[in-house]
Motif scaffolding. Structure first.
Motif, short mmCIF file in Angstrom:
data_model
loop_
_atom_site.label_atom_id
_atom_site.label_comp_id
_atom_site.label_asym_id
_atom_site.label_seq_id
_atom_site.Cartn_x
_atom_site.Cartn_y
_atom_site.Cartn_z
N HIS A 378 0.84 -1.21 0.00
CA HIS A 378 0.00 0.00 0.00
C HIS A 378 0.87 1.26 0.00
O HIS A 378 1.66 1.46 -0.91
CB HIS A 378 -1.04 -0.03 1.13
CG HIS A 378 -0.52 -0.08 2.54
ND1 HIS A 378 -0.51 1.04 3.34
CD2 HIS A 378 -0.02 -1.09 3.28
CE1 HIS A 378 0.00 0.72 4.52
NE2 HIS A 378 0.30 -0.56 4.51
N HIS A 379 0.76 2.12 1.01
CA HIS A 379 1.52 3.38 1.04
C HIS A 379 2.97 3.18 1.47
O HIS A 379 3.73 4.15 1.51
CB HIS A 379 0.87 4.36 2.02
CG HIS A 379 -0.54 4.73 1.69
ND1 HIS A 379 -0.89 5.94 1.12
CD2 HIS A 379 -1.70 4.06 1.84
CE1 HIS A 379 -2.19 5.99 0.95
NE2 HIS A 379 -2.71 4.86 1.38
N LEU A 380 3.36 1.95 1.79
CA LEU A 380 4.66 1.73 2.43
C LEU A 380 5.61 0.87 1.60
O LEU A 380 6.53 0.27 2.14
CB LEU A 380 4.45 1.08 3.82
CG LEU A 380 3.62 1.90 4.82
CD1 LEU A 380 3.44 1.11 6.11
CD2 LEU A 380 4.27 3.24 5.10
N GLY A 381 5.42 0.80 0.30
CA GLY A 381 6.30 0.00 -0.53
C GLY A 381 7.73 0.50 -0.50
O GLY A 381 8.67 -0.29 -0.35
N PHE A 382 7.90 1.80 -0.66
CA PHE A 382 9.26 2.37 -0.60
C PHE A 382 9.86 2.16 0.78
O PHE A 382 11.03 1.80 0.93
CB PHE A 382 9.23 3.85 -0.96
CG PHE A 382 10.60 4.48 -0.96
CD1 PHE A 382 11.44 4.33 -2.05
CD2 PHE A 382 11.05 5.20 0.13
CE1 PHE A 382 12.72 4.90 -2.04
CE2 PHE A 382 12.32 5.77 0.15
CZ PHE A 382 13.16 5.61 -0.96
N THR A 383 9.06 2.38 1.81
CA THR A 383 9.52 2.21 3.18
C THR A 383 9.97 0.79 3.47
O THR A 383 11.05 0.55 4.03
CB THR A 383 8.40 2.60 4.17
OG1 THR A 383 8.17 4.01 4.10
CG2 THR A 383 8.74 2.22 5.60
N LEU A 384 9.13 -0.18 3.09
CA LEU A 384 9.31 -1.54 3.57
C LEU A 384 10.05 -2.48 2.62
O LEU A 384 10.41 -3.59 3.03
CB LEU A 384 7.93 -2.16 3.88
CG LEU A 384 7.26 -1.67 5.16
CD1 LEU A 384 5.84 -2.23 5.25
CD2 LEU A 384 8.06 -2.07 6.39
N GLY A 385 10.26 -2.07 1.38
CA GLY A 385 10.85 -2.99 0.41
C GLY A 385 12.09 -3.73 0.90
O GLY A 385 12.15 -4.96 0.87
N PRO A 386 13.12 -3.03 1.38
CA PRO A 386 14.30 -3.73 1.87
C PRO A 386 14.03 -4.59 3.10
O PRO A 386 14.61 -5.67 3.24
CB PRO A 386 15.27 -2.60 2.19
CG PRO A 386 14.85 -1.48 1.29
CD PRO A 386 13.36 -1.57 1.26
N ALA A 387 13.16 -4.14 4.01
CA ALA A 387 12.89 -4.90 5.24
C ALA A 387 12.12 -6.18 4.94
O ALA A 387 12.46 -7.25 5.44
CB ALA A 387 12.12 -4.03 6.23
N THR A 388 11.05 -6.09 4.16
CA THR A 388 10.29 -7.30 3.85
C THR A 388 11.02 -8.14 2.81
O THR A 388 10.82 -9.36 2.75
CB THR A 388 8.86 -6.96 3.38
OG1 THR A 388 8.92 -6.05 2.27
CG2 THR A 388 8.07 -6.33 4.50
N GLY A 389 11.89 -7.52 2.00
CA GLY A 389 12.75 -8.29 1.11
C GLY A 389 13.66 -9.21 1.91
O GLY A 389 13.89 -10.37 1.54
N ARG A 390 14.18 -8.70 3.02
CA ARG A 390 15.00 -9.54 3.89
C ARG A 390 14.17 -10.67 4.48
O ARG A 390 14.62 -11.83 4.52
CB ARG A 390 15.60 -8.69 5.01
CG ARG A 390 16.32 -9.52 6.06
CD ARG A 390 16.86 -8.66 7.19
NE ARG A 390 17.22 -9.51 8.33
CZ ARG A 390 17.71 -9.07 9.47
NH1 ARG A 390 17.92 -7.76 9.64
NH2 ARG A 390 17.98 -9.89 10.45
N LEU A 391 12.95 -10.37 4.93
CA LEU A 391 12.10 -11.40 5.53
C LEU A 391 11.83 -12.53 4.53
O LEU A 391 11.95 -13.72 4.86
CB LEU A 391 10.79 -10.77 6.00
CG LEU A 391 9.77 -11.71 6.65
CD1 LEU A 391 10.34 -12.31 7.93
CD2 LEU A 391 8.47 -10.97 6.94
#
Length: 415
Positions: A378-391
Motif C-alpha cells: 500500500h503506502h509503504l512500498g518504498f519504506t518496507l521494500g528492503p525490510a520485507t525483502g530480507r524477511l
C-alpha cells in the motif's frame, strides 16, 4: 536458456530489496522488469521511510468524512463513481478490515517489519554509496486550528504509549521558527522525528539496483506476462532471451494480482491511485521538513526535481486514464500555506497496491511449487521494500525469519 536460482519479477523497491537480500545469501538472481529499476510505482512517492507508520491508513469511520468523500467535498480521497462496478468489491473488503479490532491487528503486524525499515535502508545506502540522498529530521503534520492539533495529539499519545512512537507538538511560534516560509496563519504542527527521507526515491531504487548488479546480480528487461511453467522450472521471456529458475518471486506491485490470476490464484488486491507534480520555488521559499497536510490530503517536500506535491487516494480502476482533479485542488490549497512557483512538469500517476487489511503478502503461494508472493505494501512500498525483502529471503533460504511471517501469508483471505 539461461538458468538462475531465483527470478524476481518487478524492479520497484520491493523487488529490488528482495533481489539484493537473495543475492546476499548466495542465490544466483535475475531481476526482471518491463522498464528500468524504480520507474513505476516506486518513482512517485514522497520519499519518506516511514518507520513510525504503525497505524494503517484505515477507511474512515467518521460519518462527516465519509459524506465529504462521497459528495466530492474532500480532497484527501476521491471516489470515481463510474468505476464502482470494478472497485466496489475491494472497497467493501477494505471497509470491513478498517474496524478497531482489525486495525489493531494490522498495527501489531506492522511493528517488526517497520522496526527494520530504516536500518535496512541505511545498510543498502551505505553499500550503494547513496547516503547523500538521505535527509534526517522526519516530517511535520500541519494544522490550521488548535482543536485539530488536540485531536491529533490524543491519537499520537495513544500510539506512543502502546508502540513507543515519539512525537513532538509544535505551537505556531515553534512552527514559524522551524519553517519560516510556511504561512503564519497555521496553528501549529506535530513533528514526527524518526522517519528518514530521501530527495529522490527513484534514484535511491536505482542505486540499490546498481549495487545488486555490481555484486553479481543480473537485471533483464522482460515481460511478466510471459511467466510459465517449464517442467520443474519457471520460465520468463526477456529481451536477452528466455531465462528459467526453480523459484520465482512476484513483486509486481499493482500488477501482481494479474500474474497470480494467470496461475489460477485469486487475491483481493486493489489500488489507491495517487498523483504528483514538481514546482519551482517562489519568493525563494525553503522547506526544512517534508510537510503533510492531513485536512487537505497532500504531502509537500523537496525533491531533486523541485518541490514535489503528492496527493491522497483516488479510488478508480488501475488502468483508467489519469484524472488529476485532486492534484489541481490540493495545489490550490498548498499555495495558501507555502509559496510554490510554476509547475515544471506534467502530473504523474501511480497506483499503490493494497490488500484489504493493508498488510503485504509475503511467502509461498499455496499449491504452486516455487512461486512466491511479495506485494501489497500500500503506502509503504518504498519504506518496507528492503525490510520485507530480507524477511522473504530468509524464508526462501531456510533461515529463521526475523519476524513471524504468519500475518502476511498468502492464503489469509482464503475463507
Amino acid at each position: 536458456m539461461e538458468r538462475f536460482d531465483v527470478i524476481v519479477l518487478g524492479a520497484g523497491m520491493v523487488g529490488i530489496g528482495t533481489a539484493v537480500h537473495l543475492r546476499d545469501r548466495g542465490r544466483h538472481v535475475a531481476l526482471v522488469d518491463r522498464r528500468g529499476p524504480a520507474e513505476e510505482t516506486s518513482f512517485g512517492n514522497a520519499g519518506l521511510i516511514q518507520s513510525e507508520a504503525i497505524m494503517p491508513y484505515a477507511f474512515p469511520r467518521d460519518p462527516k468524512v465519509i459524506l465529504g468523500v462521497i459528495t466530492g467535498q474532500r480532497t484527501d480521497a476521491r471516489v470515481v463513481w463510474h468505476a464502482l462496478p470494478a472497485t466496489a468489491r475491494w472497497l467493501l473488503a477494505y471497509v470491513g478490515q478498517s474496524g478497531p479490532a482489525a486495525v489493531h491487528r494490522t498495527a501489531i503486524a506492522n511493528v517488526p517489519i517497520l522496526a527494520r525499515a530504516l536500518p535496512e535502508h541505511m545498510r543498502l545506502m551505505e553499500r550503494a554509496g547513496a547516503t547523500d540522498l538521505l535527509r534526517s529530521g522526519g516530517y511535520i503534520r500541519v494544522y490550521r486550528e488548535a482543536r485539530e492539533i488536540e485531536a491529533a495529539l490524543e491519537v499520537d499519545e495513544a500510539v506512543r504509549r502502546e508502540f513507543g512512537v515519539p512525537y513532538e507538538a509544535w505551537d505556531g511560534a515553534r512552527l514559524r521558527e522551524e519553517e519560516p516560509h510556511i504561512a503564519s496563519t497555521l496553528a501549529g504542527a506535530v513533528h514526527m522525528p524518526e522517519p528518514g527521507r530521501v530527495i529522490d526515491p527513484s534514484d535511491t531504487g536505482k542505486a540499490y539496483a546498481a549495487l545488486f548488479e555490481r555484486e553479481g546480480g543480473t537485471f533483464r528487461i522482460g515481460e511478466a506476462a510471459s511467466l510459465a511453467r517449464d517442467g520443474s522450472l519457471w520460465r520468463v521471456e526477456t529481451e536477452a532471451g528466455p531465462i528459467a529458475a526453480p523459484d520465482v518471486v512476484v513483486a509486481l506491485g499493482p500488477w501482481s494480482g494479474d500474474a497470480l490470476a494467470r496461475e489460477g490464484v485469486r487475491v483481493p488486491l486493489g489500488v489507491k491511485r495517487g498523483y504528483h507534480r514538481h514546482y519551482r520555488p517562489a519568493r525563494q521559499g525553503v522547506l526544512n521538513h517534508l510537510v503533510l497536510d492531513p485536512a487537505v490530503g497532500y504531502a509537500l517536500g523537496t525533491n531533486k526535481r523541485g518541490f514535489r506535491l503528492t496527493t491522497g487516494a483516488e479510488f478508480d480502476r488501475r488502468d483508467a486514464p489519469p484524472t488529476p482533479v485532486q492534484l489541481a485542488r490540493v495545489e490550490q490549497r498548498a499555495r495558501e500555506i507555502f509559496p510554490l512557483g510554476e509547475a515544471i512538469d506534467e502530473p504523474w500517476l501511480g497506483s499503490r497496491p493494497c490488500l484489504p487489511d493493508l498488510l503485504p503478502m509475503i511467502g509461498p503461494v499455496p499449491g504452486k511449487a516455487g512461486l512466491w508472493a511479495h506485494f501489497g505494501h500500500h503506502h509503504l512500498g518504498f519504506t518496507l521494500g528492503p525490510a520485507t525483502g530480507r524477511l522473504l529471503a530468509e524464508m526462501m533460504t531456510g533461515e529463521t525469519p526475523y519476524a513471524d511471517p504468519t500475518p502476511y501469508r498468502v492464503d489469509r483471505f482464503a475463507a
